[in-house]
Design a protein around this motif. Structure first.
Motif, short mmCIF file in Angstrom:
data_model
loop_
_atom_site.label_atom_id
_atom_site.label_comp_id
_atom_site.label_asym_id
_atom_site.label_seq_id
_atom_site.Cartn_x
_atom_site.Cartn_y
_atom_site.Cartn_z
N TYR A 206 29.58 57.67 -81.02
CA TYR A 206 29.56 57.77 -79.56
C TYR A 206 28.18 57.50 -78.98
O TYR A 206 27.17 57.86 -79.58
CB TYR A 206 29.98 59.18 -79.13
N SER A 208 26.39 58.05 -74.94
CA SER A 208 26.68 58.72 -73.68
C SER A 208 25.57 58.41 -72.69
O SER A 208 24.42 58.79 -72.89
CB SER A 208 26.77 60.22 -73.94
N ARG A 236 31.18 57.78 -73.97
CA ARG A 236 31.73 59.02 -73.40
C ARG A 236 30.70 59.55 -72.42
O ARG A 236 29.56 59.78 -72.79
CB ARG A 236 31.96 60.07 -74.50
N ASP A 244 28.15 66.73 -72.53
CA ASP A 244 27.88 65.47 -73.22
C ASP A 244 27.04 65.68 -74.48
O ASP A 244 27.30 65.07 -75.51
CB ASP A 244 27.19 64.48 -72.26
#
Ligand code: AHM
Ligand code: MG
Length: 334
Positions: A206, A208, A236, A244
């Motif tokens: 991921y 962010s 994300r 987060d």
């Protein structure tokens, strides 16, 4: 069945392990735990009792309503006033530092910097929010407490952590000796140790960042984000730093809030957002730097509400981003 360890029991147990421990930090951490439960209760019932609105507006019965971030601020201040161990608080909600009243003859040892309800743009839509806190030592017990007392590097901070009001409510904190996570069990009203000795994965799938600001980022940051896309990393972004970063802590990945035209020095606050979150992530084996590639915990703050850029998360990914920016900056010069 494994034995339940409550937050209070855990804090006390750890205190007993340290021969030099005075029990003072224990009291402050416990007060934060109590405040977190009170804030959690209000966050959970906010939709029902109509306290989501703007401060000063009135609810259906005509009573004045209080905005949830103001409520959280007041509860945190009230709980941190209990022990007498905290002399003053810096809060995102207050321009000036808040001096706490003396309790009996207790001489306070600590200062607290906090964001009582981070991610406030999420409050009205029932999305996870959090509380972030950093506990600082009073370095000169004889001097008056002023803004300067808070201007300490992150590596000198005594404890840092956050509370995430999400599908479950979790309190995650470190005193510089690993990171532990506690989940609130609503049936007994206690934070219970659920995630001992948290370790961040060395990398994850991921990234962010508020990609809506892509065109407002510096060119090397844009190229790095392109690189994340090339790697097929999944984006994300909740818009609540606690949520987060919490995802990165458990699943691995990288969270970035770079400088933009609107926020040339970054948006997030150094003392009560970047430093406590960096302390947690570093203690879990991760890394945190700013966009000038300085370690967040080595920055000397110059004012209490100072902003900073931040790149935080899995160690290999932060290293990779650092190398990427260095290489890209070099190729720009030549
Ligand atoms: P806040 O303290 O006013 O809530 O602002 C901080 C929040 C962070 O939780 C989050 O990472 C960031 O602001 C989101 O900002 P943006 O909407 O610009 O992406
Ligand atoms: Mg905030």
């Amino acid at each position: 069945m494994s034995r339940i360890v409550t937050l209070d029991e855990f804090i006390l147990h750890n205190e007993n392990l340290q021969t030099s421990s005075t029990g003072k930090l224990t009291k402050v951490l416990r007060d934060i735990g109590v405040a977190a439960k009170i804030v959690n209760r209000e966050v959970n019932k906010a939709g029902l009792v109509n306290i989501l609105g703007i401060e000063g507006s009135s609810n259906s019965s005509g009573d004045m309503v209080q905005k949830l971030d103001i409520f959280s601020n007041e509860k945190m201040i009230a709980c941190l006033s209990n022990s007498g161990e905290v002399a003053a608080i810096v809060s995102e909600e207050n321009e000036e530092l808040i001096h706490l009243p003396k309790v009996k003859t207790i001489k306070p040892t600590y200062l607290v910097a906090m964001d009582p309800l981070d991610g406030s743009s999420n409050i009205d839509v029932n999305v996870s929010v959090g509380t972030i806190f950093g506990i600082y030592q009073i370095t000169d017990p004889e001097a008056d407490i002023t803004d300067k007392s808070f201007l300490q590097k992150g590596c000198e901070v005594i404890a840092g952590g956050y509370v995430l009001y999400g599908t479950s409510t979790m309190l995650v904190y470190t005193t510089g000796n690993g990171v532990n996570g506690f989940t609130l069990d609503p049936s007994i009203g206690e934070f219970c140790l659920s995630h001992p000795n948290i370790k961040i994965p060395s990398r994850g799938n991921y990234y962010s960042v508020n990609q809506g600001y892509y065109l407002k980022f510096d060119v090397e940051m844009r190229r790095y984000i392109d690189y994340c896309n090339d790697l097929n990393l999944r984006l994300r972004y909740i818009g609540s730093m606690v949520s987060d970063v919490h995802r990165m802590l458990f699943q691995g990945g990288i969270f970035l809030y770079p400088n933009t035209r609107k926020y040339p020095h970054g948006k997030l606050r150094l003392l009560y957002e970047c430093i406590p979150m960096s302390m947690v992530v570093e203690q879990a084996g991760g890394k945190a730097i700013n966009c000038q590639l300085e370690r967040i915990l080595d920055i000397s703050p110059i004012n209490i509400h100072q902003r900073a850029t931040i790149v935080i998360g899995s160690p290999d990914m932060v290293d990779e981003m650092e190398n990427f920016v260095k290489r890209y900056s070099l190729s720009e010069i030549t």
